[in-house]
Design a protein around this motif. Structure first.
Motif, PDB file in Angstrom:
ATOM      1  N   VAL A   4      -1.778  -8.697  12.017  1.00 46.76           N
ATOM      2  CA  VAL A   4      -2.661  -8.764  11.853  1.00 46.76           C
ATOM      3  C   VAL A   4      -2.867  -8.626   9.929  1.00 46.76           C
ATOM      4  O   VAL A   4      -2.168  -8.132   9.330  1.00 46.76           O
ATOM      5  CB  VAL A   4      -3.593  -7.433  11.255  1.00 46.76           C
ATOM      6  N   THR A   5      -3.976  -9.757   9.370  1.00 47.72           N
ATOM      7  CA  THR A   5      -3.991  -9.747   7.681  1.00 47.72           C
ATOM      8  C   THR A   5      -4.814  -9.777   7.503  1.00 47.72           C
ATOM      9  O   THR A   5      -6.015 -10.663   7.701  1.00 47.72           O
ATOM     10  CB  THR A   5      -3.416 -11.539   8.102  1.00 47.72           C
ATOM     11  N   GLN A   6      -5.021  -8.884   6.539  1.00 52.24           N
ATOM     12  CA  GLN A   6      -6.139  -8.313   5.534  1.00 52.24           C
ATOM     13  C   GLN A   6      -6.430  -9.466   4.294  1.00 52.24           C
ATOM     14  O   GLN A   6      -5.279  -8.955   3.452  1.00 52.24           O
ATOM     15  CB  GLN A   6      -6.230  -6.753   5.376  1.00 52.24           C
ATOM     16  N   LEU A   7      -7.245 -10.231   3.715  1.00 54.15           N
ATOM     17  CA  LEU A   7      -7.283 -11.174   2.810  1.00 54.15           C
ATOM     18  C   LEU A   7      -7.513  -9.999   1.137  1.00 54.15           C
ATOM     19  O   LEU A   7      -8.824  -9.962   1.745  1.00 54.15           O
ATOM     20  CB  LEU A   7      -7.731 -12.173   2.956  1.00 54.15           C
ATOM     21  N   GLY A   8      -7.272  -9.908   0.680  1.00 56.99           N
ATOM     22  CA  GLY A   8      -6.991  -9.574   0.023  1.00 56.99           C
ATOM     23  C   GLY A   8      -6.691  -7.647  -0.557  1.00 56.99           C
ATOM     24  O   GLY A   8      -7.216  -6.922   0.054  1.00 56.99           O
ATOM     25  N   ASP A  85     -19.389   4.397  -0.651  1.00 54.26           N
ATOM     26  CA  ASP A  85     -17.802   3.411   0.100  1.00 54.26           C
ATOM     27  C   ASP A  85     -16.991   2.938  -0.693  1.00 54.26           C
ATOM     28  O   ASP A  85     -16.242   2.271   0.607  1.00 54.26           O
ATOM     29  CB  ASP A  85     -18.891   2.237   0.458  1.00 54.26           C
ATOM     30  N   ALA A  86     -16.695   3.218  -2.104  1.00 54.79           N
ATOM     31  CA  ALA A  86     -15.393   3.625  -1.936  1.00 54.79           C
ATOM     32  C   ALA A  86     -14.560   3.533  -1.327  1.00 54.79           C
ATOM     33  O   ALA A  86     -14.763   5.607  -1.262  1.00 54.79           O
ATOM     34  CB  ALA A  86     -14.939   3.902  -3.103  1.00 54.79           C
ATOM     35  N   ALA A  87     -13.548   3.528  -0.494  1.00 57.12           N
ATOM     36  CA  ALA A  87     -12.500   3.784   0.332  1.00 57.12           C
ATOM     37  C   ALA A  87     -11.764   1.940   0.270  1.00 57.12           C
ATOM     38  O   ALA A  87     -11.259   1.352   0.073  1.00 57.12           O
ATOM     39  CB  ALA A  87     -12.780   3.999   1.074  1.00 57.12           C
ATOM     40  N   GLU A  88     -10.256   3.091   1.378  1.00 49.93           N
ATOM     41  CA  GLU A  88      -9.423   1.841   1.315  1.00 49.93           C
ATOM     42  C   GLU A  88      -9.774   1.403   3.212  1.00 49.93           C
ATOM     43  O   GLU A  88      -9.895   2.535   4.158  1.00 49.93           O
ATOM     44  CB  GLU A  88      -8.115   2.838   1.694  1.00 49.93           C
ATOM     45  N   TYR A  89      -9.650   0.415   3.127  1.00 48.20           N
ATOM     46  CA  TYR A  89     -10.430  -0.335   4.664  1.00 48.20           C
ATOM     47  C   TYR A  89      -9.189  -0.918   5.371  1.00 48.20           C
ATOM     48  O   TYR A  89      -8.345  -1.809   5.333  1.00 48.20           O
ATOM     49  CB  TYR A  89     -11.656  -1.210   4.799  1.00 48.20           C
ATOM     50  N   PHE A  90      -8.910  -0.117   6.404  1.00 47.56           N
ATOM     51  CA  PHE A  90      -7.974  -1.278   7.444  1.00 47.56           C
ATOM     52  C   PHE A  90      -8.174  -1.559   8.478  1.00 47.56           C
ATOM     53  O   PHE A  90      -8.839  -1.488   9.441  1.00 47.56           O
ATOM     54  CB  PHE A  90      -6.464   0.144   7.506  1.00 47.56           C
ATOM     55  N   CYS A  91      -7.628  -2.707   9.465  1.00 48.06           N
ATOM     56  CA  CYS A  91      -8.169  -3.727  10.419  1.00 48.06           C
ATOM     57  C   CYS A  91      -6.964  -3.602  11.182  1.00 48.06           C
ATOM     58  O   CYS A  91      -5.658  -3.679  10.647  1.00 48.06           O
ATOM     59  CB  CYS A  91      -8.656  -4.716   9.772  1.00 48.06           C
ATOM     60  N   PRO A  99      -0.115   0.129  17.930  1.00 50.90           N
ATOM     61  CA  PRO A  99      -1.095  -0.779  17.410  1.00 50.90           C
ATOM     62  C   PRO A  99      -0.825  -1.424  16.149  1.00 50.90           C
ATOM     63  O   PRO A  99       0.413  -1.045  15.929  1.00 50.90           O
ATOM     64  CB  PRO A  99      -2.519   0.180  17.197  1.00 50.90           C
ATOM     65  N   THR A 100      -1.246  -2.525  16.362  1.00 52.21           N
ATOM     66  CA  THR A 100      -0.601  -3.229  14.574  1.00 52.21           C
ATOM     67  C   THR A 100      -1.776  -3.229  13.899  1.00 52.21           C
ATOM     68  O   THR A 100      -2.945  -3.516  13.490  1.00 52.21           O
ATOM     69  CB  THR A 100      -0.559  -4.046  15.280  1.00 52.21           C
ATOM     70  N   PHE A 101      -1.710  -2.663  12.300  1.00 51.17           N
ATOM     71  CA  PHE A 101      -2.752  -2.241  11.728  1.00 51.17           C
ATOM     72  C   PHE A 101      -2.004  -3.712  10.412  1.00 51.17           C
ATOM     73  O   PHE A 101      -1.547  -3.550   9.801  1.00 51.17           O
ATOM     74  CB  PHE A 101      -1.608  -0.753  10.641  1.00 51.17           C
ATOM     75  N   GLY A 102      -3.520  -4.014   9.804  1.00 52.42           N
ATOM     76  CA  GLY A 102      -3.611  -5.194   8.472  1.00 52.42           C
ATOM     77  C   GLY A 102      -2.575  -3.667   7.520  1.00 52.42           C
ATOM     78  O   GLY A 102      -2.842  -2.340   7.048  1.00 52.42           O
ATOM     79  N   ARG A 103      -1.909  -4.536   6.110  1.00 56.94           N
ATOM     80  CA  ARG A 103      -2.325  -3.972   4.997  1.00 56.94           C
ATOM     81  C   ARG A 103      -2.919  -2.950   3.963  1.00 56.94           C
ATOM     82  O   ARG A 103      -2.897  -2.377   3.029  1.00 56.94           O
ATOM     83  CB  ARG A 103      -0.909  -4.410   4.277  1.00 56.94           C
ATOM     84  N   GLY A 104      -3.948  -3.140   4.317  1.00 51.33           N
ATOM     85  CA  GLY A 104      -5.395  -2.814   4.132  1.00 51.33           C
ATOM     86  C   GLY A 104      -6.445  -2.620   2.095  1.00 51.33           C
ATOM     87  O   GLY A 104      -5.479  -3.713   2.052  1.00 51.33           O
TER      88      GLY A 104
ATOM     89  N   GLY B  41      -0.199   3.929  -2.617  1.00 53.60           N
ATOM     90  CA  GLY B  41      -0.574   2.393  -2.537  1.00 53.60           C
ATOM     91  C   GLY B  41       0.122   1.008  -1.900  1.00 53.60           C
ATOM     92  O   GLY B  41       0.065  -0.073  -1.968  1.00 53.60           O
ATOM     93  N   ARG B  42       0.165   2.057  -0.627  1.00 53.21           N
ATOM     94  CA  ARG B  42       0.687   0.608   0.874  1.00 53.21           C
ATOM     95  C   ARG B  42       0.382   0.883   2.479  1.00 53.21           C
ATOM     96  O   ARG B  42      -0.928   2.220   1.955  1.00 53.21           O
ATOM     97  CB  ARG B  42       2.618   1.446   0.471  1.00 53.21           C
ATOM     98  N   GLY B  43       0.550   0.061   2.936  1.00 51.58           N
ATOM     99  CA  GLY B  43       0.137   0.602   4.005  1.00 51.58           C
ATOM    100  C   GLY B  43       0.196   1.487   4.989  1.00 51.58           C
ATOM    101  O   GLY B  43       1.199   2.009   5.007  1.00 51.58           O
ATOM    102  N   LEU B  44       0.710   1.593   6.566  1.00 51.58           N
ATOM    103  CA  LEU B  44       0.816   2.582   7.221  1.00 51.58           C
ATOM    104  C   LEU B  44       2.050   1.552   7.958  1.00 51.58           C
ATOM    105  O   LEU B  44       2.206   0.988   8.303  1.00 51.58           O
ATOM    106  CB  LEU B  44      -0.028   2.582   8.490  1.00 51.58           C
ATOM    107  N   GLN B  45       3.265   3.266   7.844  1.00 45.41           N
ATOM    108  CA  GLN B  45       4.526   3.001   8.568  1.00 45.41           C
ATOM    109  C   GLN B  45       4.686   3.701  10.111  1.00 45.41           C
ATOM    110  O   GLN B  45       4.497   4.532   9.272  1.00 45.41           O
ATOM    111  CB  GLN B  45       5.315   3.088   7.399  1.00 45.41           C
TER     112      GLN B  45
END
Lengths: 111, 113
Positions: A4-8, A85-91, A99-104, B41-45
Protein backbone atom coordinates in the motif's frame (compact mmCIF):
# COMPACT_ATOMS: atom_id res chain seq x y z
CA UNK A 1 3.49 -9.32 -2.53
CA UNK A 2 0.87 -6.93 -1.25
CA UNK A 3 1.72 -3.29 -0.75
CA UNK A 4 0.00 0.00 0.00
CA UNK A 5 1.43 3.35 -1.03
CA UNK A 6 0.18 6.66 0.29
CA UNK A 7 1.36 9.54 -1.84
CA UNK A 8 2.45 12.50 0.25
CA UNK A 9 3.40 12.25 3.90
CA UNK A 10 1.76 15.64 4.49
CA UNK A 11 -1.22 17.29 2.83
CA UNK A 12 -2.15 20.88 3.66
CA UNK A 13 -5.56 22.40 2.87
CA UNK A 14 -7.53 25.43 3.88
CA UNK A 15 -10.69 25.07 5.91
CA UNK A 16 -13.59 24.54 3.50
CA UNK A 17 -11.39 23.21 0.70
CA UNK A 18 -11.52 19.78 -0.87
CA UNK A 19 -9.56 17.05 0.88
CA UNK A 20 -7.88 14.42 -1.31
CA UNK A 21 -5.63 11.79 0.23
CA UNK A 22 -4.12 9.34 -2.19
CA UNK A 23 -3.72 5.59 -1.78
CA UNK A 24 -2.54 3.03 -4.32
CA UNK A 25 -2.36 -0.68 -3.71
CA UNK A 26 -0.75 -3.71 -5.21
CA UNK A 27 -2.44 -7.07 -4.84
CA UNK A 28 -2.71 -10.27 -6.83
CA UNK A 29 -6.23 -10.91 -5.54
CA UNK A 30 -9.27 -8.65 -5.16
CA UNK A 31 -8.43 -6.48 -2.18
CA UNK A 32 -10.25 -5.47 0.94
CA UNK A 33 -9.34 -1.84 1.57
CA UNK A 34 -9.70 0.44 4.56
CA UNK A 35 -9.08 4.01 5.63
CA UNK A 36 -8.33 4.79 9.27
CA UNK A 37 -7.92 8.10 11.07
CA UNK A 38 -5.65 8.72 14.04
CA UNK A 39 -5.92 11.80 16.21
CA UNK A 40 -2.94 12.79 18.38
CA UNK A 41 -2.22 10.34 21.19
CA UNK A 42 -5.12 8.09 20.23
CA UNK A 43 -5.55 4.77 18.51
CA UNK A 44 -6.70 4.34 14.93
CA UNK A 45 -10.39 4.62 14.13
CA UNK A 46 -12.01 3.02 11.10
CA UNK A 47 -13.29 5.63 8.64
CA UNK A 48 -14.57 3.33 5.93
CA UNK A 49 -14.02 -0.01 4.25
CA UNK A 50 -14.29 -1.42 0.74
CA UNK A 51 -15.44 -5.01 0.43
CA UNK A 52 -16.44 -5.13 -3.27
CA UNK A 53 -20.12 -4.34 -2.70
CA UNK A 54 -19.87 -0.84 -4.21
CA UNK A 55 -16.98 1.10 -5.68
CA UNK A 56 -17.94 4.35 -3.93
CA UNK A 57 -17.80 3.92 -0.19
CA UNK A 58 -19.15 6.43 2.28
CA UNK A 59 -17.66 6.66 5.73
CA UNK A 60 -17.95 8.64 8.89
CA UNK A 61 -17.35 12.39 9.25
CA UNK A 62 -18.30 13.10 5.62
CA UNK A 63 -15.44 11.14 4.07
CA UNK A 64 -15.77 8.85 1.11
CA UNK A 65 -13.44 6.80 -1.05
CA UNK A 66 -13.68 5.40 -4.55
CA UNK A 67 -12.21 2.06 -5.56
CA UNK A 68 -10.73 2.17 -9.07
CA UNK A 69 -9.43 -1.19 -10.16
CA UNK A 70 -7.94 0.12 -13.40
CA UNK A 71 -5.85 2.60 -11.43
CA UNK A 72 -5.31 0.33 -8.40
CA UNK A 73 -6.35 3.28 -6.28
CA UNK A 74 -8.55 3.96 -3.28
CA UNK A 75 -8.32 7.71 -2.72
CA UNK A 76 -10.05 9.36 0.23
CA UNK A 77 -11.99 12.57 -0.28
CA UNK A 78 -14.09 15.07 1.62
CA UNK A 79 -15.76 18.02 -0.11
CA UNK A 80 -15.09 20.57 2.60
CA UNK A 81 -12.33 20.33 5.20
CA UNK A 82 -12.98 21.20 8.80
CA UNK A 83 -10.40 22.08 11.42
CA UNK A 84 -11.35 18.93 13.30
CA UNK A 85 -10.22 16.81 10.32
CA UNK A 86 -6.58 17.53 11.13
CA UNK A 87 -5.13 14.09 11.89
CA UNK A 88 -3.06 11.22 10.51
CA UNK A 89 -4.78 9.05 7.91
CA UNK A 90 -3.81 5.50 7.09
CA UNK A 91 -4.80 3.42 4.10
CA UNK A 92 -4.71 -0.34 4.65
CA UNK A 93 -5.31 -3.54 2.75
CA UNK A 94 -6.78 -6.56 4.50
CA UNK A 95 -5.16 -9.96 4.47
CA UNK A 96 -5.98 -13.30 6.03
CA UNK A 97 -4.46 -12.33 9.37
CA UNK A 98 -2.14 -9.41 8.80
CA UNK A 99 -3.24 -6.21 7.11
CA UNK A 100 -0.82 -4.08 5.15
CA UNK A 101 -0.73 -0.42 6.14
CA UNK A 102 0.50 2.58 4.23
CA UNK A 103 2.93 4.90 5.98
CA UNK A 104 0.25 7.47 6.69
CA UNK A 105 -0.59 10.98 5.52
CA UNK A 106 -0.78 13.87 7.93
CA UNK A 107 -3.65 16.21 7.05
CA UNK A 108 -3.07 19.82 8.04
CA UNK A 109 -6.03 22.19 7.94
CA UNK A 110 -5.40 25.94 7.87
CA UNK A 111 -8.05 28.41 9.04
CA UNK B 1 -20.92 -3.91 21.66
CA UNK B 2 -17.24 -4.71 21.55
CA UNK B 3 -14.67 -2.69 23.43
CA UNK B 4 -10.92 -2.83 23.80
CA UNK B 5 -9.05 -1.69 26.87
CA UNK B 6 -5.37 -0.93 26.93
CA UNK B 7 -3.35 0.26 29.89
CA UNK B 8 -1.53 2.16 31.13
CA UNK B 9 -2.00 5.22 28.93
CA UNK B 10 1.48 6.53 29.65
CA UNK B 11 4.54 4.91 31.15
CA UNK B 12 8.03 6.15 31.93
CA UNK B 13 10.59 3.44 32.59
CA UNK B 14 14.37 3.38 33.10
CA UNK B 15 16.63 1.50 30.71
CA UNK B 16 16.99 -2.12 31.76
CA UNK B 17 13.70 -2.31 33.63
CA UNK B 18 10.96 -4.84 32.80
CA UNK B 19 7.76 -4.06 30.95
CA UNK B 20 4.23 -5.38 30.96
CA UNK B 21 1.46 -3.84 28.86
CA UNK B 22 -1.97 -5.37 28.96
CA UNK B 23 -4.83 -5.37 26.50
CA UNK B 24 -8.27 -6.89 26.92
CA UNK B 25 -11.21 -7.15 24.56
CA UNK B 26 -14.85 -7.39 25.60
CA UNK B 27 -17.96 -8.38 23.72
CA UNK B 28 -16.45 -10.81 21.24
CA UNK B 29 -14.93 -14.29 21.21
CA UNK B 30 -11.95 -15.79 19.40
CA UNK B 31 -10.60 -12.49 18.11
CA UNK B 32 -7.34 -12.04 16.27
CA UNK B 33 -5.13 -9.85 18.47
CA UNK B 34 -2.27 -7.59 17.50
CA UNK B 35 0.47 -5.44 19.02
CA UNK B 36 1.85 -2.52 17.00
CA UNK B 37 4.43 0.12 17.70
CA UNK B 38 4.62 3.64 16.30
CA UNK B 39 7.86 5.55 16.53
CA UNK B 40 7.53 9.33 16.50
CA UNK B 41 6.41 10.54 13.07
CA UNK B 42 6.45 7.08 11.55
CA UNK B 43 3.95 4.46 10.50
CA UNK B 44 2.75 1.30 12.19
CA UNK B 45 5.12 -1.56 12.86
CA UNK B 46 3.46 -4.90 13.58
CA UNK B 47 5.19 -6.59 16.50
CA UNK B 48 3.06 -9.65 17.28
CA UNK B 49 -0.24 -11.20 16.34
CA UNK B 50 -2.24 -14.04 17.78
CA UNK B 51 -5.05 -16.17 16.35
CA UNK B 52 -5.73 -18.09 19.56
CA UNK B 53 -4.76 -18.76 23.16
CA UNK B 54 -1.05 -19.49 23.41
CA UNK B 55 -0.52 -18.89 19.68
CA UNK B 56 1.86 -15.98 19.09
CA UNK B 57 3.56 -14.97 15.87
CA UNK B 58 6.43 -12.51 15.96
CA UNK B 59 6.98 -10.17 13.06
CA UNK B 60 10.11 -8.39 14.24
CA UNK B 61 12.88 -10.02 16.30
CA UNK B 62 13.68 -7.87 19.32
CA UNK B 63 13.73 -7.94 23.10
CA UNK B 64 9.95 -7.89 23.35
CA UNK B 65 7.64 -10.85 23.81
CA UNK B 66 3.90 -11.36 23.83
CA UNK B 67 1.55 -13.79 25.50
CA UNK B 68 -2.12 -14.62 25.26
CA UNK B 69 -3.09 -16.38 28.48
CA UNK B 70 -6.83 -15.99 27.87
CA UNK B 71 -8.95 -15.66 24.76
CA UNK B 72 -9.41 -11.92 25.07
CA UNK B 73 -6.21 -10.92 26.85
CA UNK B 74 -2.98 -9.98 25.13
CA UNK B 75 0.16 -8.98 27.02
CA UNK B 76 3.32 -7.33 25.74
CA UNK B 77 6.44 -7.84 27.86
CA UNK B 78 10.12 -7.22 28.08
CA UNK B 79 12.70 -8.37 30.61
CA UNK B 80 15.06 -5.43 29.99
CA UNK B 81 13.98 -2.31 28.15
CA UNK B 82 16.23 -0.51 25.68
CA UNK B 83 16.16 3.16 24.74
CA UNK B 84 14.96 2.10 21.29
CA UNK B 85 11.81 0.61 22.83
CA UNK B 86 10.36 4.08 23.30
CA UNK B 87 7.25 4.68 21.27
CA UNK B 88 3.49 4.50 21.09
CA UNK B 89 2.19 0.96 21.52
CA UNK B 90 -1.18 -0.01 20.11
CA UNK B 91 -3.24 -3.11 20.69
CA UNK B 92 -5.86 -4.10 18.14
CA UNK B 93 -8.37 -6.86 17.53
CA UNK B 94 -10.31 -8.13 14.55
CA UNK B 95 -12.95 -10.69 13.83
CA UNK B 96 -11.51 -13.81 12.22
CA UNK B 97 -11.89 -14.05 8.50
CA UNK B 98 -10.58 -12.36 5.42
CA UNK B 99 -11.00 -8.64 5.01
CA UNK B 100 -12.09 -7.79 8.53
CA UNK B 101 -11.13 -4.33 9.81
CA UNK B 102 -9.08 -3.88 12.93
CA UNK B 103 -10.26 -2.09 16.06
CA UNK B 104 -7.63 -0.29 18.07
CA UNK B 105 -7.12 0.60 21.70
CA UNK B 106 -6.16 4.07 22.81
CA UNK B 107 -2.47 3.22 23.02
CA UNK B 108 0.31 3.40 25.58
CA UNK B 109 2.96 6.10 25.32
CA UNK B 110 6.19 4.47 26.55
CA UNK B 111 9.21 6.65 27.34
CA UNK B 112 12.52 5.07 28.26
CA UNK B 113 14.94 7.16 30.29
Amino acid sequence: AQSVTQLGSHVSVSEGALVLLRCNYSSSVPPYLFWYVQYPNQGLQLLLKYTSAATLVKGINGFEAEFKKSETSFHLTKPSAHMSDAAEYFCAMGGSYIPTFGRGTSLIVHP
Amino acid sequence: SQTIHQWPATLVQPVGSPLSLECTVEGTSNPNLYWYRQAAGRGLQLLFYSVGIGQISSEVPQNLSASRPQDRQFILSSKKLLLSDSGFYLCAWSVRGAGQPQHFGDGTRLSIL
